[in-house]
Design an enzyme around this catalytic site. Structure first.
Site, PDB file in Angstrom:
ATOM      1  N   ALA A 128      -1.772  -3.826   5.398  1.00 43.85           N
ATOM      2  CA  ALA A 128      -0.601  -4.283   4.639  1.00 43.85           C
ATOM      3  C   ALA A 128       0.056  -5.523   5.215  1.00 43.85           C
ATOM      4  O   ALA A 128       1.049  -5.998   4.669  1.00 43.85           O
ATOM      5  CB  ALA A 128       0.420  -3.154   4.573  1.00 43.85           C
ATOM      6  N   ASN A 194       0.652   2.432  10.889  1.00 46.76           N
ATOM      7  CA  ASN A 194      -0.658   1.821  11.074  1.00 46.76           C
ATOM      8  C   ASN A 194      -0.556   0.309  11.181  1.00 46.76           C
ATOM      9  O   ASN A 194      -1.343  -0.328  11.886  1.00 46.76           O
ATOM     10  CB  ASN A 194      -1.591   2.202   9.923  1.00 46.76           C
ATOM     11  CG  ASN A 194      -2.109   3.622  10.038  1.00 46.76           C
ATOM     12  OD1 ASN A 194      -2.272   4.160  11.123  1.00 46.76           O
ATOM     13  ND2 ASN A 194      -2.359   4.241   8.905  1.00 46.76           N
ATOM     14  N   HIS A 224       7.181  -5.864   5.422  1.00 44.50           N
ATOM     15  CA  HIS A 224       6.598  -6.008   6.749  1.00 44.50           C
ATOM     16  C   HIS A 224       6.932  -7.390   7.283  1.00 44.50           C
ATOM     17  O   HIS A 224       6.636  -8.400   6.634  1.00 44.50           O
ATOM     18  CB  HIS A 224       5.079  -5.821   6.690  1.00 44.50           C
ATOM     19  CG  HIS A 224       4.661  -4.526   6.074  1.00 44.50           C
ATOM     20  ND1 HIS A 224       4.750  -3.327   6.745  1.00 44.50           N
ATOM     21  CD2 HIS A 224       4.170  -4.241   4.845  1.00 44.50           C
ATOM     22  CE1 HIS A 224       4.320  -2.359   5.958  1.00 44.50           C
ATOM     23  NE2 HIS A 224       3.972  -2.885   4.797  1.00 44.50           N
TER      24      HIS A 224
END
Length: 271
Positions: A128, A194, A224
């Site tokens: 991601a 992750n 993110h």
């Protein structure tokens, strides 16, 4: 190409959908390893058309006997621990989606040893996040300072340790519930961290990578944020990921990144 897939959930489905859309009939054989055969058969019935042949297995050795040269793990941290070393020791490259499992140094060392023994590689898709190529280059000149901030809607943190730290349903403003190393983040929030683990593995390691995790009621998508300062460059990157329709804890791009790793095996130009 003969492809092995561990797991038959949303990430595996996203990966196979993307492969089918962009490279139909790329695969000679698709072999799916599952605990629940019915779930695997449902996945193959829906998406097995991306391969000339497809099969479902409940034992790893049977999946490997199909000749799968590349195996994609799409089943969580336990699957990495259970099957990773055997896949690598058999000489099959392993694409790891659940990179947070590698925060366990003993497991990481065991996988590395198995990869050397089998002449195989452990492949880490970006998942991601972005900017990993620049981060990996930056660490070749000095030691970068790396900070990652993961912001998700409160609902995406349900079912994790965050529920014991915050009243997720009552949040009216962003709340930081974790600040510390990537190692502890991956250990304590395995379904959500992750990304932090992938950044750590691409960069300065689990201990030196700093992580902040935030529950934010003002956003609808996973955010993110990566900031890197080094002797070679400084950069920051912010990505807004669309959550997977099957698992809001995971960004849709995680499955697409797995597909990219598979497609690149057959690509003339790899980017």
């Amino acid at each position: 190409m003969k492809l092995g897939v561990i797991g038959a959930g949303g990430m595996a489905a996203t990966m196979l959908e993307a492969i089918a859309a962009h490279e139909p009939r790329l695969l000679d054989h698709l072999a799916v390893l599952v605990r629940d055969r019915a779930k695997g058969e449902a996945l193959v019935a829906r998406l097995g058309g991306c391969a000339r042949m497809a099969s479902v297995h409940t034992e790893l050795h049977a999946m490997l006997q199909t000749g799968a040269g590349l195996v994609c793990e799409c089943a969580g941290h336990a699957a990495v621990a259970q099957h990773g070393a055997a896949v690598l020791a058999a000489g099959r490259d392993l694409v790891v989606a659940s990179t947070g499992a590698l925060a366990d140094q003993a497991l990481l060392d065991a996988l590395k040893d198995a990869a050397v023994k089998g002449g195989a590689q452990i492949l880490l898709p970006a998942g991601a996040v972005g900017g990993l190529d620049a981060l990996a280059a930056a660490k070749l000149r000095g030691t970068p300072r790396v900070t990652y901030v993961g912001r998700k809607p409160p609902g995406a943190w349900k079912g994790t340790k965050a529920e014991t730290l915050l009243d997720l349903d009552a949040l009216k403003a962003p709340a930081t519930f974790y600040e510390g190393s990537a190692r502890a983040a991956a250990r304590d929030f395995p379904q959500n961290a992750n990304v932090a683990a992938t950044i750590a593995l691409a960069g300065v390691g689990f201990g030196a990578t700093q992580v902040k995790l935030v529950a934010d009621p003002g956003i609808a998508r996973n955010l993110h944020e990566l900031e890197v300062e080094s002797d070679a460059l400084r950069f920051s990157i912010r990505l807004e990921g669309v959550p997977s329709s099957t698992n809001p804890k995971t960004s849709l791009t995680a499955g697409l990144s797995m597909a990219r790793a598979v497609l690149n095996r057959d690509a003339v130009v790899v980017a």
